[in-house]
Design an enzyme around this catalytic site. Structure first.
Site, PDB file in Angstrom:
ATOM      1  N   ARG A  53       0.908  -1.372  -0.093  1.00  0.00           N
ATOM      2  CA  ARG A  53      -0.048   0.192   0.111  1.00  0.00           C
ATOM      3  C   ARG A  53       0.856   1.263  -0.080  1.00  0.00           C
ATOM      4  O   ARG A  53       0.579   2.090  -0.581  1.00  0.00           O
ATOM      5  CB  ARG A  53      -0.897   0.164   1.309  1.00  0.00           C
ATOM      6  CG  ARG A  53      -1.857   1.250   1.217  1.00  0.00           C
ATOM      7  CD  ARG A  53      -3.067   1.131   2.137  1.00  0.00           C
ATOM      8  NE  ARG A  53      -3.221   0.164   3.222  1.00  0.00           N
ATOM      9  CZ  ARG A  53      -2.587   0.170   4.471  1.00  0.00           C
ATOM     10  NH1 ARG A  53      -1.796   0.973   4.625  1.00  0.00           N
ATOM     11  NH2 ARG A  53      -2.794  -0.916   4.989  1.00  0.00           N
ATOM     12  N   TYR A 105     -16.409  16.552 -15.423  1.00  0.00           N
ATOM     13  CA  TYR A 105     -16.766  15.297 -15.479  1.00  0.00           C
ATOM     14  C   TYR A 105     -18.190  15.226 -14.463  1.00  0.00           C
ATOM     15  O   TYR A 105     -18.110  15.340 -13.126  1.00  0.00           O
ATOM     16  CB  TYR A 105     -15.750  14.447 -15.109  1.00  0.00           C
ATOM     17  CG  TYR A 105     -15.960  12.905 -15.029  1.00  0.00           C
ATOM     18  CD1 TYR A 105     -16.245  12.312 -16.614  1.00  0.00           C
ATOM     19  CD2 TYR A 105     -15.821  12.176 -14.107  1.00  0.00           C
ATOM     20  CE1 TYR A 105     -16.271  10.891 -16.473  1.00  0.00           C
ATOM     21  CE2 TYR A 105     -16.334  10.934 -14.161  1.00  0.00           C
ATOM     22  CZ  TYR A 105     -16.619  10.295 -15.340  1.00  0.00           C
ATOM     23  OH  TYR A 105     -16.502   8.839 -15.452  1.00  0.00           O
ATOM     24  N   ASP A 177      -7.905  19.139 -13.951  1.00  0.00           N
ATOM     25  CA  ASP A 177      -8.152  17.714 -14.475  1.00  0.00           C
ATOM     26  C   ASP A 177      -7.647  17.827 -15.960  1.00  0.00           C
ATOM     27  O   ASP A 177      -8.376  18.452 -16.889  1.00  0.00           O
ATOM     28  CB  ASP A 177      -9.538  17.421 -14.331  1.00  0.00           C
ATOM     29  CG  ASP A 177     -10.095  15.873 -14.676  1.00  0.00           C
ATOM     30  OD1 ASP A 177      -9.197  15.446 -15.708  1.00  0.00           O
ATOM     31  OD2 ASP A 177     -10.868  15.481 -14.404  1.00  0.00           O
ATOM     32  N   LYS A 202      -8.027   6.815 -19.450  1.00  0.00           N
ATOM     33  CA  LYS A 202      -8.394   7.358 -20.738  1.00  0.00           C
ATOM     34  C   LYS A 202      -7.003   7.468 -21.611  1.00  0.00           C
ATOM     35  O   LYS A 202      -6.395   6.535 -21.745  1.00  0.00           O
ATOM     36  CB  LYS A 202      -9.062   9.010 -20.456  1.00  0.00           C
ATOM     37  CG  LYS A 202      -9.978   8.860 -19.461  1.00  0.00           C
ATOM     38  CD  LYS A 202     -11.249   7.964 -19.702  1.00  0.00           C
ATOM     39  CE  LYS A 202     -12.195   7.822 -18.741  1.00  0.00           C
ATOM     40  NZ  LYS A 202     -12.337   9.246 -17.915  1.00  0.00           N
TER      41      LYS A 202
END
Ligand SMILES: *Cc1c(COP(=O)(O)O)cnc(C)c1O
Length: 386
Positions: A53, A105, A177, A202
């Protein structure tokens, strides 16, 4: 390669940054370190890796790679774009205020309004295409200015450098973003932003085969906080997904070049088509953000929205497509097309969609890297059914 790639060009860094040959074998491709933990040399002494982690070499390679491409201090990879955006929002405290582009978004809108507003945070949804609007929305408690440019799906363009100046003057961090442009076309940190975030799902991955998010901080202070959030909240990107994104980024420059050429051809074709009411693409000379976009990015990308007038027309058209896939998402090598009102932006209330111009006839295409002639022929045969 030998030596430090960070002084070299974008395409070279895309292939090499964060990825020196594997120290034990010389493997040129970063191995997938599929391990949850690391054996210590002795009590109190480890090799820099304790638990997956906190650190994983495959994830570190991706983080260093994206940090280099975005000209930032350090990268932090998360399980999805939304997990990365959630991590950024841990910078604010109860009572703080956030100014956000009104047309972000849909998932970002949902996170802010349906989850984070419950924690005594307030959000102002602003048409950030005007710096005056941003200035007017800033308050004493504004800690973050969250921008998307161009926006999804209305392709509104905001002035990154101007917004970052306003943010700084009010003691707020500017977040961009940058999913739509990728660092190949637009690098917000070079324009003064403090944090840049991507849905790696993306263009960074580019092959529609993994989900991920990466954020890059300009400075050590925020970078340290994000490493702490990764360790404490744990929504980190796994080693196999990190590998897939790293592999995708090696061809980012060549893919973006091709997306751009084909995107422009498709936009120009749609713009002249009599079944299409209007086309939203920053690369068209009559787009309101055309000049501004050109001043802060080196390409227009492959996202195009266009209006077919009604839900019925959009449905007839979308159902008739053969080469393009009717699917959420964007940025893959395959052309993906969607109806924002019922798909990506279904969580935005209808009145608000109407205000933003997200009509039921609006269609958004993410142009892939197929032959432009095939894509245009597919559009034409489907438009002819309307
Ligand atoms: C897809 C997307 C996100 C969310 O990313 P996920 O990887 O799906 O969580 C955020 N911002 C933009 C602009 C996106 O396109």
């Amino acid at each position: 390669m030998k030596g430090d790639p960070n002084k070299l060009g974008f395409s070279t860094r895309a292939v090499h940054a964060g990825q020196p040959p594997d120290p034990t074998t010389g493997a040129v491709s970063v191995p997938i370190y599929q391990t949850s933990t690391y054996a210590m040399d002795e009590l109190g002494k480890h090799k820099g890796f304790e638990y997956a982690r906190v650190q994983n070499p495959t994830r570190t390679a991706l983080e260093e790679n994206v940090a280099s491409l975005e000209s930032g201090h350090s990268g932090h990879a998360f399980a999805s774009g939304m997990a990365a955006i959630s991590a950024i929002l841990t910078l604010v405290e109860s009572g703080d205020h956030v100014v956000a582009s009104r047309n972000v978004y849909g998932g970002t809108y949902r996170l802010f309004t349906q989850i984070l507003e419950r924690y005594n945070l307030t959000f102002s949804w602003v048409d950030t295409t005007s710096l005056d609007n941003i200035e007017a929305a800033m308050t004493e408690r504004t800690r973050l200015l969250f921008l998307e440019t161009p926006t999804n799906p209305m392709m509104e363009v905001s002035d990154i450098a101007g917004a970052a100046r306003i943010g700084k003057a009010h003691g707020a961090l500017t977040v961009v973003d940058n999913t739509f442009m990728s660092p190949y076309f637009q690098r917000p940190l070079e324009l003064g932003a403090d944090i840049v975030v991507h849905s790696a799902t993306k263009f960074l991955n580019g092959h529609s085969d993994s989900l991920g998010g990466v954020l890059v901080a300009a400075r050590e202070k925020e970078a340290e906080w994000f490493a702490f959030v990764q360790k404490s909240a744990g929504a980190v990107l796994g080693p196999f997904d990190s590998f897939l994104v790293l592999r995708g980024i090696k061809t980012l420059a060549v893919r973006m070049e091709r997306h751009e050429v084909t995107g422009r051809a498709v936009a120009a074709h749609l713009d002249g088509h009599d079944k299409v009411a209007r086309v939203l693409y920053p690369g068209l000379a009559d787009h309101p953000g055309h000049q501004l976009h050109q001043s802060q990015a080196t390409g227009f990308g492959a996202l195009i929205s266009f209006d077919l007038g009604s839900h019925e027309s959009a449905k007839t058209f979308l159902d008739a497509l053969e080469v393009m896939s009717l699917a959420e998402s964007l940025g893959g090598v395959e052309t993906l097309i969607s109806q924002p009102a019922t798909m990506t932006h279904a969580s935005v209330p209808p009145e608000q969609r109407a205000e933003l111009g997200i009509s039921d006839g609006l269609v958004r295409v993410s142009v892939g890297v197929e032959d432009a002639d095939d894509l245009i022929a597919d559009l034409d045969q489907a438009l002819a059914r309307i």
